[in-house]
Design an enzyme around this catalytic site. Structure first.
Site, PDB file in Angstrom:
ATOM      1  N   GLN A  11       0.673  -1.374   0.141  1.00 54.23           N
ATOM      2  CA  GLN A  11      -0.290  -0.069  -0.004  1.00 54.23           C
ATOM      3  C   GLN A  11       0.994   1.294   0.090  1.00 54.23           C
ATOM      4  O   GLN A  11       0.569   2.518   0.037  1.00 54.23           O
ATOM      5  CB  GLN A  11      -0.822   0.101   0.994  1.00 54.23           C
ATOM      6  CG  GLN A  11      -1.751  -1.191   1.226  1.00 54.23           C
ATOM      7  CD  GLN A  11      -2.390  -1.349   2.866  1.00 54.23           C
ATOM      8  OE1 GLN A  11      -3.416  -0.783   3.152  1.00 54.23           O
ATOM      9  NE2 GLN A  11      -1.813  -2.076   3.537  1.00 54.23           N
ATOM     10  N   ASP A  60       6.111   4.943  -1.420  1.00 52.75           N
ATOM     11  CA  ASP A  60       7.512   4.805  -1.611  1.00 52.75           C
ATOM     12  C   ASP A  60       8.174   3.994  -2.492  1.00 52.75           C
ATOM     13  O   ASP A  60       7.485   3.083  -2.945  1.00 52.75           O
ATOM     14  CB  ASP A  60       8.241   5.002  -0.222  1.00 52.75           C
ATOM     15  CG  ASP A  60       7.888   3.709   0.490  1.00 52.75           C
ATOM     16  OD1 ASP A  60       8.175   2.603   0.129  1.00 52.75           O
ATOM     17  OD2 ASP A  60       7.757   3.636   1.748  1.00 52.75           O
ATOM     18  N   HIS A 108      -1.864   1.530  -4.150  1.00 55.97           N
ATOM     19  CA  HIS A 108      -1.951   2.805  -3.972  1.00 55.97           C
ATOM     20  C   HIS A 108      -1.383   4.031  -4.729  1.00 55.97           C
ATOM     21  O   HIS A 108      -1.141   4.959  -4.218  1.00 55.97           O
ATOM     22  CB  HIS A 108      -1.949   3.151  -2.249  1.00 55.97           C
ATOM     23  CG  HIS A 108      -3.323   2.669  -1.554  1.00 55.97           C
ATOM     24  ND1 HIS A 108      -3.030   2.508  -0.221  1.00 55.97           N
ATOM     25  CD2 HIS A 108      -4.221   2.213  -2.049  1.00 55.97           C
ATOM     26  CE1 HIS A 108      -4.242   1.714   0.170  1.00 55.97           C
ATOM     27  NE2 HIS A 108      -4.928   1.701  -0.911  1.00 55.97           N
ATOM     28  N   THR A 129       0.363  -2.929   8.710  1.00 52.34           N
ATOM     29  CA  THR A 129      -0.574  -2.265   8.179  1.00 52.34           C
ATOM     30  C   THR A 129      -1.508  -2.178   9.195  1.00 52.34           C
ATOM     31  O   THR A 129      -1.729  -3.298   9.956  1.00 52.34           O
ATOM     32  CB  THR A 129      -1.017  -2.562   7.092  1.00 52.34           C
ATOM     33  OG1 THR A 129      -2.390  -1.962   6.512  1.00 52.34           O
ATOM     34  CG2 THR A 129      -1.502  -4.262   7.117  1.00 52.34           C
ATOM     35  N   ASN A 181       3.414  -6.832  13.344  1.00 52.33           N
ATOM     36  CA  ASN A 181       3.202  -5.544  13.827  1.00 52.33           C
ATOM     37  C   ASN A 181       3.372  -5.395  15.213  1.00 52.33           C
ATOM     38  O   ASN A 181       2.833  -6.446  16.050  1.00 52.33           O
ATOM     39  CB  ASN A 181       1.542  -5.365  13.503  1.00 52.33           C
ATOM     40  CG  ASN A 181       1.093  -3.826  13.517  1.00 52.33           C
ATOM     41  OD1 ASN A 181       1.383  -3.070  14.507  1.00 52.33           O
ATOM     42  ND2 ASN A 181       0.586  -3.452  12.300  1.00 52.33           N
TER      43      ASN A 181
HETATM   44  P1  OAD Z   1      -1.246   3.257   9.113  1.00 62.25           P
HETATM   45  O1  OAD Z   1      -0.169   4.482   9.397  1.00 62.25           O
HETATM   46  O2  OAD Z   1      -2.513   3.128   9.066  1.00 62.25           O
HETATM   47  O3  OAD Z   1      -0.646   1.671  10.155  1.00 62.25           O
HETATM   48  C1  OAD Z   1       0.611   1.646   9.985  1.00 62.25           C
HETATM   49  C2  OAD Z   1       0.799   0.281  10.912  1.00 62.25           C
HETATM   50  O4  OAD Z   1       2.163  -0.087  10.923  1.00 62.25           O
HETATM   51  C3  OAD Z   1       0.255   0.382  12.200  1.00 62.25           C
HETATM   52  O5  OAD Z   1      -0.806  -0.997  12.510  1.00 62.25           O
HETATM   53  C4  OAD Z   1       1.611   0.392  13.239  1.00 62.25           C
HETATM   54  O6  OAD Z   1       1.097  -0.274  14.550  1.00 62.25           O
HETATM   55  C5  OAD Z   1       2.408  -0.434  12.287  1.00 62.25           C
HETATM   56  N1  OAD Z   1       3.853  -0.191  12.461  1.00 62.25           N
HETATM   57  C6  OAD Z   1       4.438   0.999  13.250  1.00 62.25           C
HETATM   58  N2  OAD Z   1       5.797   0.848  13.024  1.00 62.25           N
HETATM   59  C7  OAD Z   1       6.083  -0.388  12.919  1.00 62.25           C
HETATM   60  C8  OAD Z   1       6.974  -1.202  12.365  1.00 62.25           C
HETATM   61  N3  OAD Z   1       8.179  -0.834  12.577  1.00 62.25           N
HETATM   62  N4  OAD Z   1       7.043  -2.551  11.918  1.00 62.25           N
HETATM   63  C9  OAD Z   1       5.770  -3.035  11.629  1.00 62.25           C
HETATM   64  N5  OAD Z   1       4.711  -2.296  11.904  1.00 62.25           N
HETATM   65  C10 OAD Z   1       4.915  -1.109  12.289  1.00 62.25           C
HETATM   66  O7  OAD Z   1      -0.674   2.706   7.522  1.00 62.25           O
HETATM   67  P2  OAD Z   1      -1.365   1.663   6.445  1.00 62.25           P
HETATM   68  O8  OAD Z   1      -1.935   0.707   7.109  1.00 62.25           O
HETATM   69  O9  OAD Z   1      -0.429   1.606   5.470  1.00 62.25           O
HETATM   70  O10 OAD Z   1      -3.841   5.125   1.602  1.00 62.25           O
HETATM   71  O11 OAD Z   1      -2.439   2.637   5.800  1.00 62.25           O
HETATM   72  C11 OAD Z   1      -3.310   2.060   4.658  1.00 62.25           C
HETATM   73  C12 OAD Z   1      -3.542   3.424   3.799  1.00 62.25           C
HETATM   74  O12 OAD Z   1      -4.109   4.445   4.676  1.00 62.25           O
HETATM   75  C13 OAD Z   1      -2.233   3.964   3.155  1.00 62.25           C
HETATM   76  O13 OAD Z   1      -1.644   3.413   2.123  1.00 62.25           O
HETATM   77  C14 OAD Z   1      -2.759   5.338   2.856  1.00 62.25           C
HETATM   78  C15 OAD Z   1      -3.332   5.639   4.223  1.00 62.25           C
HETATM   79  O14 OAD Z   1      -4.283   6.703   4.338  1.00 62.25           O
HETATM   80  C16 OAD Z   1      -4.079   6.031   0.938  1.00 62.25           C
HETATM   81  O15 OAD Z   1      -3.461   7.197   0.976  1.00 62.25           O
HETATM   82  C17 OAD Z   1      -4.958   5.757  -0.225  1.00 62.25           C
END
Ligand code: OAD
Length: 254
Positions: free
Chosen positions: A103, A106, A121, A198, A223
């Site tokens: 998603q 980068d 995305h 995610t 996660n």
């Molecule tokens: P989020 O910012 O919603 O979630 C990030 C997740 O990564 C969280 O569950 C954290 O607990 C976890 N996390 C943080 N640091 C970590 C690490 N070092 N290793 C593993 N996990 C870690 O990001 P996404 O789920 O990617 O969409 O968000 C989904 C979509 O929402 C994005 O692609 C974007 C956003 O709005 C669009 O722009 C359409």
């Protein structure tokens, strides 16, 4: 730090021939790229990422939104893949039937050596014209970094003069059809799906691990925190991508 894997996880990986790695913003957190649901920092703190990432925001204030994406693009350019990205690329070498679905906008999977990550995305590096044809547009790379909180006027398309927009999927927009089809097909036909970093809150992407679970795959989550995907996962490994992925990949067959 050494991560001990539950025996069922190690066995599933050792036997897997088709693996999907499904990644979100947490995958790149240890490269210094902020996640989406972190609060924005510094001069961006008064904005909400979900409000900036919309067609309406770009229409209302293109300089604000283009500035935000150009600042993010410059930041990603300065970042390097972390041990998690490198482990994913190594997994593709060990298990050729591996598909990376991200998603993230980068290019850190590519720079770590992943062959052809599927970008659900879009990408910070694929700007396109807002004109009727919506064709790819060239912008200077590296671009001008407007700095944190900086505004920047989007360039005009070289062919038609319409403003150029970021090549990302905004809230309310459809995902690229080919990428979504590839992702659904891979999730429907894998032995193991790793969901990494995610929050599992944004659809339709968040369906991908569910599809894998429903079609019989072992779904393993990496996660540090619980997510709504916990319930579909056979194992929830509470650690970071850079900590846990190298151990998972070491368990996969060569
Ligand atoms: P989020 O910012 O919603 O979630 C990030 C997740 O990564 C969280 O569950 C954290 O607990 C976890 N996390 C943080 N640091 C970590 C690490 N070092 N290793 C593993 N996990 C870690 O990001 P996404 O789920 O990617 O969409 O968000 C989904 C979509 O929402 C994005 O692609 C974007 C956003 O709005 C669009 O722009 C359409």
């Amino acid at each position: 730090m050494r991560t001990e894997l539950p025996p069922a996880v190690a066995t599933a990986l050792a036997e897997a021939r088709r693996i999907v790695v499904f990644t979100g913003a947490g995958m790149s957190a240890e490269s210094g790229v902020p996640t989406f649901r972190d609060d924005l920092t510094g001069l961006w703190a008064r904005f909400d990422a979900e409000q900036l990432a919309t067609p309406e925001a770009f229409q209302a204030d293109p300089d604000l939104v283009w500035g935000w994406y150009e600042w993010r693009r410059a930041r990603v350019r300065r970042a390097a893949p972390n041990a998690g990205h490198l482990a994913v690329a190594e997994l593709e070498t060990r298990v050729p039937g591996t598909v990376v679905i991200t998603q993230n906008v980068d290019d850190l999977h590519e720079r770590a050596g992943s062959r052809a990550p599927v970008h659900l995305h879009g990408s910070l590096f694929a700007p396109r014209c807002t004109g009727a044809a919506a064709h790819p547009a060239d912008v200077p790379d590296p671009g001008a970094d407007p700095g944190e909180g900086g505004r920047l006027t989007p360039p005009g398309c070289a062919q038609c003069g319409a403003p150029v927009r970021p090549g990302v999927v905004w809230f309310g927009e459809a995902l690229p059809r080919a990428a979504l089809t590839t992702a659904i097909d891979a999730a429907s036909d894998c032995d193991v799906l790793l969901t990494v970093g995610t929050s599992g809150m944004v659809y339709p992407a968040a369906e991908i691990p569910r599809i894998a679970m429903l079609t019989g795959a072992t779904v393993i989550q990496v996660n540090p925190d619980p997510t709504p995907l916990d319930a579909v996962c056979a194992a929830n490994l509470r650690g970071t991508a850079a900590q846990v992925l190298p151990a998972l990949v070491a368990a996969a067959q060569r």
